[in-house]
Design an enzyme around this catalytic site. Sequence first.
Site, PDB file in Angstrom:
ATOM      1  N   ALA A 155       0.935  -1.182   0.038  1.00 60.48           N
ATOM      2  CA  ALA A 155      -0.239  -0.024  -0.009  1.00 60.48           C
ATOM      3  C   ALA A 155       0.891   1.054  -0.121  1.00 60.48           C
ATOM      4  O   ALA A 155       1.845   1.246  -0.659  1.00 60.48           O
ATOM      5  CB  ALA A 155      -0.946  -0.151   1.176  1.00 60.48           C
ATOM      6  N   CYS A 156       0.665   2.087   0.773  1.00 57.86           N
ATOM      7  CA  CYS A 156       1.208   3.279   0.809  1.00 57.86           C
ATOM      8  C   CYS A 156       2.763   3.352   1.225  1.00 57.86           C
ATOM      9  O   CYS A 156       3.411   4.507   1.004  1.00 57.86           O
ATOM     10  CB  CYS A 156       0.548   4.373   1.639  1.00 57.86           C
ATOM     11  SG  CYS A 156      -1.021   4.864   1.128  1.00 57.86           S
ATOM     12  N   SER A 157       3.141   2.490   1.809  1.00 55.89           N
ATOM     13  CA  SER A 157       4.666   2.179   2.122  1.00 55.89           C
ATOM     14  C   SER A 157       5.434   1.467   1.225  1.00 55.89           C
ATOM     15  O   SER A 157       6.614   1.064   1.233  1.00 55.89           O
ATOM     16  CB  SER A 157       4.653   1.326   3.535  1.00 55.89           C
ATOM     17  OG  SER A 157       4.037   2.055   4.626  1.00 55.89           O
ATOM     18  N   SER A 334       2.038   5.427  -2.172  1.00 56.20           N
ATOM     19  CA  SER A 334       3.524   5.083  -2.059  1.00 56.20           C
ATOM     20  C   SER A 334       4.332   6.323  -2.637  1.00 56.20           C
ATOM     21  O   SER A 334       5.689   6.508  -2.152  1.00 56.20           O
ATOM     22  CB  SER A 334       3.760   3.660  -2.665  1.00 56.20           C
ATOM     23  OG  SER A 334       3.928   3.624  -3.987  1.00 56.20           O
TER      24      SER A 334
END
Length: 373
Positions: A155-157, A334
Amino acid sequence: MFNPVITGTGVFTPEQIITNDELVETFNAYADLMNAQNAEAIAAGEMEPMEHSSSEFIVKASGIEQRYVIDKTGVLDPKVMHPLFRERADGEISLMAEMAVDACHKALAEAQVDASEIDLVICAASNMERAYPAVAIEIQQALGAGGFAFDMNVACSSATFGIQAAADMVRSGSANKAIVVNPEICSAHLEWRDRDCHFIFGDVATATVIERDSDAKGDYFEILSTRCATEFSNNIRNNNGYLRRSRPYGMEDRRDMQFMQNGRKVFKEVLPMVSKHILDHMADNGVQSDDLKRIWLHQANKTMNDFIGKKVLGRTPEAGEQPNILQDYANTSSAGSIIAFAQNSKDLESGDTGLICSFGAGYSVGSIIVRRH
């Protein structure tokens, strides 16, 4: 063992922009349509009317003023409310790969590295265009790179996790030159019909070249340390997937098939997790708050970044110490921290230390301590 460094970054930015005012006009028109269609149920008290949105609400809630998208025509049509992309034949380059290659070429040019020298491609993003073949392998072919490639989703990481993986491989010698690319078509998994989140995301692609310090042809950022952590949570979720058709009502227009979050719980739980993660990472590497010249954080929400910046530095960050780009790009999953890094790092002097951090669904958090050379 080799010393991994960042020698180039690149950002692909779509041409189309949606301002808050445009977005609000469309959302309010959609709300009026829904309220008219459900007037009887609303009058009977069986259903709550949809509230209007406003530009003031969006800026106060997020700090976002606009976003770049691949297609705005569908998003700004109250009867569509999602992007419209041309379906491409299997023999054509995919949309994700196309925007990724653009970002890669920019990063490679800055690093003064030929694509043929790359022997590791990691495509790290919050959603992949398809299950297989890996988009990373398509990017590898389009670039003319060698070695191997694979997709990664945290996901965003995803970007910081991808950079850690690439840095570890360069350090061990299993790869010589790597590129981590983050093509984020967030507009396709955002629920534009939900007032609480219709303004959050935008589209972009970023790329980062990682190689040995001995191979660097110009200035670079030494990767001093990386750290990743995860903790399971349902507070940010998307239930779409290949099992959808196998479940009752699975193919219906369901809210849970797009981005969902419990914003209040995310704030309450993620902020202390990320702040502690960064501070522990710094302490274990002998980095003091005063040593940090810059923090490049995940670009989800201005209030979140302000809170984390204050916790990490022990004071309110001064102008430029914690650059935000979300007012222009919105949340790009990300890619956000890498955009901030790419656009706000060239002015640092040799010996300056900084920290890149991204965080989000999972929960997940990844941090990278770097030093300018």
